[in-house]
Design a protein around this motif. Structure first.
Motif, PDB file in Angstrom:
ATOM      1  N   ASP A  43       0.814  -1.210   0.000  1.00 43.60           N
ATOM      2  CA  ASP A  43       0.000   0.000   0.000  1.00 43.60           C
ATOM      3  C   ASP A  43       0.848   1.261   0.000  1.00 43.60           C
ATOM      4  O   ASP A  43       0.329   2.360  -0.230  1.00 43.60           O
ATOM      5  CB  ASP A  43      -0.922   0.002   1.222  1.00 43.60           C
ATOM      6  N   LYS A  44       2.158   1.110   0.246  1.00 45.24           N
ATOM      7  CA  LYS A  44       3.038   2.275   0.301  1.00 45.24           C
ATOM      8  C   LYS A  44       4.188   2.202  -0.695  1.00 45.24           C
ATOM      9  O   LYS A  44       5.031   3.098  -0.714  1.00 45.24           O
ATOM     10  CB  LYS A  44       3.604   2.425   1.722  1.00 45.24           C
ATOM     11  N   ILE A  45       4.243   1.149  -1.488  1.00 42.11           N
ATOM     12  CA  ILE A  45       5.349   0.976  -2.435  1.00 42.11           C
ATOM     13  C   ILE A  45       4.790   0.662  -3.810  1.00 42.11           C
ATOM     14  O   ILE A  45       4.016  -0.289  -3.972  1.00 42.11           O
ATOM     15  CB  ILE A  45       6.309  -0.146  -2.003  1.00 42.11           C
ATOM     16  N   VAL A  46       5.206   1.465  -4.795  1.00 42.45           N
ATOM     17  CA  VAL A  46       4.770   1.249  -6.176  1.00 42.45           C
ATOM     18  C   VAL A  46       5.999   1.285  -7.083  1.00 42.45           C
ATOM     19  O   VAL A  46       6.812   2.209  -7.001  1.00 42.45           O
ATOM     20  CB  VAL A  46       3.760   2.324  -6.620  1.00 42.45           C
ATOM     21  N   ARG A  47       6.096   0.284  -7.930  1.00 41.77           N
ATOM     22  CA  ARG A  47       7.152   0.281  -8.945  1.00 41.77           C
ATOM     23  C   ARG A  47       6.627   0.959 -10.198  1.00 41.77           C
ATOM     24  O   ARG A  47       5.525   0.672 -10.661  1.00 41.77           O
ATOM     25  CB  ARG A  47       7.584  -1.142  -9.258  1.00 41.77           C
ATOM     26  N   VAL A  48       7.439   1.858 -10.752  1.00 47.93           N
ATOM     27  CA  VAL A  48       7.125   2.536 -12.004  1.00 47.93           C
ATOM     28  C   VAL A  48       8.152   2.102 -13.044  1.00 47.93           C
ATOM     29  O   VAL A  48       9.361   2.185 -12.796  1.00 47.93           O
ATOM     30  CB  VAL A  48       7.159   4.069 -11.837  1.00 47.93           C
ATOM     31  N   THR A  49       7.663   1.641 -14.174  1.00 49.15           N
ATOM     32  CA  THR A  49       8.555   1.228 -15.254  1.00 49.15           C
ATOM     33  C   THR A  49       8.044   1.828 -16.552  1.00 49.15           C
ATOM     34  O   THR A  49       6.862   1.691 -16.888  1.00 49.15           O
ATOM     35  CB  THR A  49       8.605  -0.302 -15.383  1.00 49.15           C
ATOM     36  N   ALA A  50       8.923   2.514 -17.267  1.00 49.78           N
ATOM     37  CA  ALA A  50       8.568   3.073 -18.577  1.00 49.78           C
ATOM     38  C   ALA A  50       9.547   2.550 -19.613  1.00 49.78           C
ATOM     39  O   ALA A  50      10.764   2.570 -19.404  1.00 49.78           O
ATOM     40  CB  ALA A  50       8.599   4.600 -18.537  1.00 49.78           C
ATOM     41  N   VAL A  51       8.999   2.078 -20.749  1.00 50.77           N
ATOM     42  CA  VAL A  51       9.831   1.562 -21.835  1.00 50.77           C
ATOM     43  C   VAL A  51       9.350   2.167 -23.140  1.00 50.77           C
ATOM     44  O   VAL A  51       8.191   2.586 -23.254  1.00 50.77           O
ATOM     45  CB  VAL A  51       9.757   0.018 -21.915  1.00 50.77           C
ATOM     46  N   PRO A  52      10.212   2.264 -24.130  1.00 47.95           N
ATOM     47  CA  PRO A  52       9.730   2.688 -25.452  1.00 47.95           C
ATOM     48  C   PRO A  52       8.608   1.776 -25.923  1.00 47.95           C
ATOM     49  O   PRO A  52       8.591   0.575 -25.628  1.00 47.95           O
ATOM     50  CB  PRO A  52      10.972   2.568 -26.334  1.00 47.95           C
ATOM     51  N   ALA A  53       7.651   2.334 -26.616  1.00 51.47           N
ATOM     52  CA  ALA A  53       6.468   1.581 -27.023  1.00 51.47           C
ATOM     53  C   ALA A  53       6.861   0.282 -27.713  1.00 51.47           C
ATOM     54  O   ALA A  53       7.705   0.262 -28.622  1.00 51.47           O
ATOM     55  CB  ALA A  53       5.604   2.426 -27.947  1.00 51.47           C
ATOM     56  N   GLY A  54       6.258  -0.800 -27.274  1.00 55.54           N
ATOM     57  CA  GLY A  54       6.499  -2.095 -27.878  1.00 55.54           C
ATOM     58  C   GLY A  54       7.699  -2.836 -27.344  1.00 55.54           C
ATOM     59  O   GLY A  54       7.881  -4.023 -27.645  1.00 55.54           O
TER      60      GLY A  54
END
Length: 939
Positions: A43-54
Motif C-alpha cells: 500500500d506504500k510501495i509502487v514500482r514505475v517502469t517506462a519503456v519505449p512503445a512495444g
C-alpha cells in the motif's frame, strides 16, 4: 480498453494488470511513444517502469530486490477520468496522465508528494557496448524547493542536502560509494533500479574551465597563466604557459604537461581571473592529488592534500555576477611523477530546472524505480529494506574497539600489539590484519606467507585465548603468478583483459593481476572455498573486502576500467556498480552454509543497494589524515546511513599521511596527536570504531605517551565506547527489527527544523545523542545547532540548553561536545576490557527530564543467529514526564545465558540535579530487577 475523450490523435489507452496498470502511447501528439507500468508492491510501495512503445518489459532477476519479496496490499482501486488513470491503495494515490504519460504520487487528501516531469526524446537514447544493446536513460522529477533530499551513498563533497543544484555521481570508486536511493523530508523515497553509472540531481554536463571568460595574470584574454616553478627554489621558473583547460584526470593525460618538466620537482601556480556569462551560484568541481590551495578574490577557500595514487575531489560554491571577473590563484604541488588535477564547473540552475531532480544512467532497458511512502523517514527506510533486505544484527564484539594499521607485517608484530593492549588495559575486541600477509607473488591465494607468519593457526588461537577477534583483508584480486590463478582462469572465473594488457601492480617487481568475477556463481563459490580452506577453518572471524569497486587501477580512465571489468552476465556498462553487492553475496552465503551458527561480518570499501542484507558494513576508503577529510566524513556517513544502509565507519585518524608526520617536528607531532584525538572522539559514536592508517603506527600508545592529553582523550573515547555497549547493541537490534538507522541526519528526528536540513557536521547517534565532532586544528569551541522542540543536556556535565538556537559551546581537547535529548533513557555500563568480559548485571540508567521517553534494552547471545528464531530478551523503559515516573516493564523473551537478576542505578538528570558522565551523581535510586515490572517515582 480504449480511453475516450482525449481526441483521436493521442490514442492513449490503459489496461489493468493483476498488480496495477499498463498505459500505452503510440503516435501521440502529446507524448513520446512509450508504455508505462505501475506495479503495486504494498500500500506504500509502487514500482514505475517506462519503456519505449512495444519494448519488452524488463524480465531479468533483480540483484537488488529480494527473492522473498511479498506483496502486502490491503486495497487496490483503479479508476480513470478523461485525462488520467489512477491507482489508489490504502495509503497513496498514483496518477498517470493519459496526455503525457507523467506519473504523480499524492496522499489521500490529494496533496502532491512528487511527480515526474514529462519524458522526452532524451529519456531513451539507444546505445550498446560489447554487443549489449540498451538505452541511456533519463528521468526528471519535480520536487519541492523546501524539502531536504538525502541518501545516494557516501561522497566526499561535504554536501548534506542534495536538493537544488547539486550533482552527485553514483560511481564506485575508492572513497566514493554510489547507492541509487533518495530519501526526502517529505517522507518518500525513490529507489532508482539501475546498476550502471548514474548522475543524480542537477545532471547537466559540467563545463570546462574555458567556458568562463578567462584573463591571464597579465590581463590577456582566453587563459590563466600557469607557472611551473622549482618547488625547492621558488625564483627558478621552469616554464610559464597559457592554460585554458585543466584536465589531467588520468594516467592517459600525463602527456599534456609541459615537455621535460618533472612534476616531482615542480610547483604550479595558476593566476588570472574568471568571469561568468551567468549570475547566480556556481560550483567549481576539483579533482586533485598533492597539495592544493585556492584563493578567490584574495580569500583562501580551499587547502587540501591527497597522495597521487588516490586523487581526491572537492567543490567550491561561489556566487558570481554576470561578466564580473573574480581573481583566482591556485597553488598546486603535485605528488610525485604522476599527478592529477582537473577543474570543471556547474553554471547556475536555469529557472526552468530549479525544482528538477534527475537520474541519468548510462545503461538500462527501462526507466525503472520504486516509489516508497512513509509517515516518517524511518518508515521510508523500512520500505526500502522491505524491498532490498534487512540488515542483520552484527556480532556483539563488533561494537567494541578495533585496532588496525597498514600493516602488521609479521606474526610477531600482531601478537606484540595484542599483548600491549592487554598489558595497558586499553579495551579492545578486534585486531585487523591488512593486506600483503601472503607471499609476494601469491596475491589471491588467501594464504599466509609462512616466512613471516610461521603458524597462523596458533596465532589466531592465541588471540582468541586473549579475547580478541581477528578480521583479515581478502581482496578479490588474483595475481597471474599466484598458486590459484590457473584454476580460476581455466574455469573462466576471472576478467582476463588486465592480464592481456600487461598492466602491473606496485608490489615488489610488479605483477600482472586481475579480479575474479562475482557475477558468476561458480566463481563466487570458488572464491569462498579459498577463504574457507585457508582462513575460516583456522579461525578467522570477519572479512575485510578491500578494493571491492573493483579497483583495477585507481587512475585509469572509465573507458579502460570498463574494458577490463567484464561480468559474465552482461556488459560492464550495464553492471558497473554492482560488483561489491555480488562479492558480499558470495561470502555471506558461503559462510552461512559452512557455519550457520556464526554471525557473518563483512567490511567493504564499496557498497550497493541491498548489500546490507549480506551483513556488510562500509568504510569510507583511503581518506587523508587531514582535518578537512575528517569533516568530509560526517556528511558522507550520514548520507550513507540515510541511503537505508546502516553500518558505516571510517579510518579513525585517516589513512593517507603527509610526509611531515613521518618524522615530525614538535609542532607537527602535536598536531598529529590532536588530530587523532579528535578523530577517536568522533569514531566512538559510529556503528564501528576502528583506528587504521599508514605509518605512523596507529595504536594509542604509539601516538602519544600515557601522560599526554591525546592518550588520555583516546583511551577515554575507547572506554566510553564500552560504557555505551548496551545502548549501541540495542540500536543494532532496533535496526534489524524496526529497520532503524543508527546514524541520523538532524532532519530525521526534527523534520520541522529546517535550520538543520543542511547541517553537515552534526548528527544524532540513535534517538538520544547529538554528536558534534571537532574538525578544526586548535579549536576549543565549536558552533552547535540545537534542534527545536526539545531541551538538551551536556552528556559529560548535565548542563541544560534549550533547543532552537545556535550556540558556541566549549570543546576542550579531551572532549567532543555531545548532548542528550530530554526524555532520553540512557543505559551506561562499566568499563570492560572486551565486550564479553562480564555480563551487564549493573547498569546506570540516566533519565533526562523534560519530555516523555522510551528505551528498549535488547540482549541476545551476541554471536549466532538464534535471534532470528526469537531467542532474545527486551526490557522496555518508559518515562512519564508529567508524573516523573520511570516504568521498568516486565521482561519479554529469553535466551541461553540470559541474566535473570540485575541492578539498575537510576540517575535523574534535571536542571536541579546537574550531573553527567564526568560529574557523578550523589543521589541515585538502586533497583533490583528480576524481570517483573517496577515503577519508580523520580525526584
Amino acid at each position: 480498453m480504449l480511453q475516450q475523450g482525449l481526441g483521436q490523435a493521442s490514442k492513449a489507452h490503459y489496461e489493468k494488470t493483476p498488480t496495477g496498470i499498463k498505459v500505452s502511447f503510440k503516435n501521440s501528439e502529446t507524448s513520446i511513444d512509450q508504455d508505462v507500468y505501475l506495479d503495486v508492491v504494498t500500500d506504500k510501495i509502487v514500482r514505475v517502469t517506462a519503456v519505449p512503445a512495444g519494448a519488452t518489459f524488463p524480465k531479468q532477476t533483480s540483484m537488488v530486490i529480494i527473492d522473498s519479496l511479498r506483496r502486502q496490499v490491503k486495497s487496490l482501486v483503479v479508476s480513470s477520468s478523461d485525462s488520467t488513470v489512477n491507482v489508489q491503495t490504502a495509503n497513496i494515490k498514483a496518477v498517470v496522465s493519459l496526455v503525457s504519460g507523467k506519473v504523480e504520487f499524492l496522499d489521500l487528501t490529494g496533496q502532491s508528494i512528487i511527480k515526474e516531469a514529462k519524458r522526452n526524446s532524451n529519456s531513451f537514447l539507444p546505445n550498446s557496448y560489447q554487443a549489449d544493446a540498451f538505452y541511456q536513460i533519463n528521468q526528471d522529477f519535480i520536487v519541492n524547493s523546501e524539502e531536504g533530499i538525502y541518501g545516494l551513498g557516501q561522497h566526499q563533497n561535504a554536501v548534506m542536502n542534495y536538493n537544488r543544484g547539486k550533482q552527485v555521481s553514483l560511481l564506485q570508486y575508492n572513497t566514493e560509494i554510489g547507492i541509487p536511493f533518495l530519501l526526502s523530508t517529505n517522507n518518500y523515497g525513490i529507489l532508482w533500479h539501475n546498476y550502471s553509472i548514474t548522475k543524480a540531481g542537477d545532471v547537466r554536463p559540467l563545463l570546462p574551465l574555458n567556458a568562463f571568460k578567462l584573463l591571464s595574470k597579465e590581463g590577456e584574454p582566453g587563459w590563466l597563466t600557469a607557472t611551473y616553478v622549482n618547488r625547492n627554489q621558488a625564483d627558478e621558473v621552469f616554464v610559464s604557459r597559457p592554460e585554458s583547460i585543466i584536465d589531467y584526470g588520468y594516467l592517459t593525460d600525463q602527456h599534456k604537461f609541459p615537455t621535460g618538466i618533472k612534476l616531482a620537482d615542480s610547483e604550479v601556480i595558476y593566476e588570472g581571473s574568471l568571469a561568468s556569462p551567468y549570475t547566480g551560484k556556481h560550483v567549481l568541481h576539483f579533482k586533485y592529488s598533492g597539495y592544493m590551495k585556492v584563493w578567490i578574490d584574495g580569500e583562501l577557500v580551499a587547502d587540501r592534500w591527497r597522495q597521487s595514487w588516490n586523487a581526491g575531489t572537492f567543490e567550491i560554491e561561489r556566487n558570481m555576477s554576470k561578466d564580473q571577473p573574480q581573481q583566482i590563484r591556485m597553488e598546486w604541488i603535485p605528488d610525485g611523477g604522476e599527478s592529477y588535477f582537473t577543474l570543471n564547473w556547474q553554471s547556475p540552475i536555469p529557472a526552468a530546472r530549479e525544482n528538477i531532480f534527475s537520474f541519468n544512467s548510462e545503461a538500462g532497458d527501462a526507466i525503472d524505480y520504486y516509489f516508497v511512502r512513509g509517515t516518517s523517514m524511518d518508515e521510508v527506510i523500512s520500505g526500502y529494506r522491505q524491498l532490498s533486505g534487512k540488515a542483520p544484527i552484527m556480532p556483539l564484539w563488533s561494537f567494541g574497539f578495533w585496532q588496525s594499521r597498514e600493516r602488521y607485517k609479521t606474526q610477531e608484530e600482531i601478537e606484540q600489539v595484542a599483548a600491549e593492549f592487554r598489558k595497558r588495559k586499553i579495551p579492545i575486541d578486534n585486531i585487523v590484519q591488512d593486506w600483503s600477509y601472503w607471499s609476494e607473488n601469491d596475491w589471491g591465494s588467501q594464504k599466509f606467507d609462512p616466512k613471516r607468519f610461521p603458524d597462523p593457526q596458533a596465532m589466531i588461537k592465541k588471540l582468541h585465548d586473549q579475547h580478541f577477534k581477528i578480521m583479515i583483508s581478502a581482496w578479490p584480486k588474483i595475481n597471474e603468478e599466484s598458486t590459484v590463478y590457473q584454476e580460476f582462469k581455466a574455469n573462466k572465473w576471472i576478467y582476463p583483459r588486465n592480464i592481456y594488457d600487461g598492466r602491473k601492480d606496485w608490489i615488489g617487481k610488479g605483477y600482472t593481476s586481475t579480479f575474479y568475477d562475482p557475477f558468476n556463481k561458480g566463481a563466487r563459490d570458488g572464491f569462498w572455498k579459498l577463504l574457507d580452506d585457508n582462513l575460516f577453518k583456522i579461525g578467522i572471524d570477519a572479512w575485510w573486502m578491500d578494493a571491492s569497486e573493483p579497483d583495477i587501477h585507481s587512475n585509469i580512465d572509465l573507458d579502460e576500467r570498463k574494458s577490463v571489468f567484464q561480468p559474465s552476465i552482461g556488459s560492464s556498462v550495464r553492471y558497473y556498480n554492482a560488483f561489491p553487492l555480488q562479492n558480499a553475496k558470495g561470502i555471506y552465503e558461503g559462510q552461512r552454509v559452512t557455519d550457520p551458527n556464526k554471525r557473518v561480518f563483512i567490511l567493504t570499501r564499496s557498497f550497493f543497494a541491498g548489500q546490507q542484507r549480506y551483513a556488510a558494513a562500509a568504510w569510507s576508503g583511503d581518506i587523508a589524515s587531514r582535518w578537512h577529510d575528517m569533516k568530509d566524513q560526517i556528511a558522507g556517513g550520514i548520507n550513507f546511513s540515510m541511503s537505508g544502509t546502516p553500518y558505516w565507519t571510517m579510518d579513525a585518524g585517516g589513512f593517507l599521511v603527509e610526509n611531515r608526520f613521518h618524522k615530525p617536528n614538535a609542532t607537527d607531532l602535536e598536531e598529529w596527536r590532536e588530530l587523532n584525538s579528535r578523530w577517536y572522539q568522533y569514531g566512538a559514536f559510529l556503528p564501528l570504531f576502528r583506528a587504521h592508517g599508514q605509518f605512523p603506527y596507529r595504536e594509542p600508545y604509539n601516538i602519544a605517551p600515557s601522560d599526554h592529553p591525546a592518550y588520555k582523550s583516546m583511551t577515554y573515547a575507547i572506554n566510553l565506547r564500552y560504557k555505551l555497549l548496551s545502548y549501541n547493541y540495542s540500536l543494532a537490534a532496533k535496526t534489524f527489527f524496526e529497520d532503524y538507522s543508527m546514524i541520523r541526519g538532524l532532519a530525521m528526528d526534527f523534520p520541522r527544523d529546517k535550520n538543520g536540513f543542511n547541517s553537515n557536521d552534526q548528527y544524532l547517534w540513535g534517538p538520544s545523542l547529538l554528536v558534534n565532532p571537532v574538525t578544526e586544528k586548535g579549536a576549543t569551541s565549536r558552533k552547535v545547532h540545537f534542534p527545536k522542540g526539545t531541551t538538551w543536556y551536556d552528556l559529560y556535565h548535565g548542563k541544560q540548553i534549550e533547543g532552537d538556537q545556535d550556540l558556541l559551546v566549549a570543546a576542550p581537547y579531551e572532549r567532543m561536545p555531545v548532548y542528550v535529548r530530554a526524555g532520553a533513557i540512557l543505559p551506561i555500563g562499566s568499563v570492560m576490557q572486551y565486550t564479553t568480559e562480564k555480563k551487564q548485571d549493573i547498569l546506570d540508567l540516566y533519565v533526562y527530564d523534560g519530555a516523555d521517553g522510551h528505551f528498549s534494552l535488547y540482549e541476545d547471545e551476541g554471536n549466532n543467529y538464534n535471534y532470528e528464531k526469537g531467542k532474545f530478551s527486551r526490557i522496555d523503559f518508559n518515562y512519564d514526564n508529567t508524573t516523573k515516573t520511570l516504568s521498568l516493564q516486565e521482561r519479554k523473551g529469553d535466551f541461553d545465558g540470559m541474566l535473570t537478576k540485575r541492578k539498575f542505578n537510576i540517575i535523574f538528570v534535571t536542571d536541579k540535579n546537574v550531573v553527567g558522565l564526568d560529574v557523578p551523581s550523589k543521589k541515585s535510586t538502586a533497583v533490583s530487577y528480576t524481570g517483573k515490572a517496577v515503577q519508580i517515582k523520580l525526584k
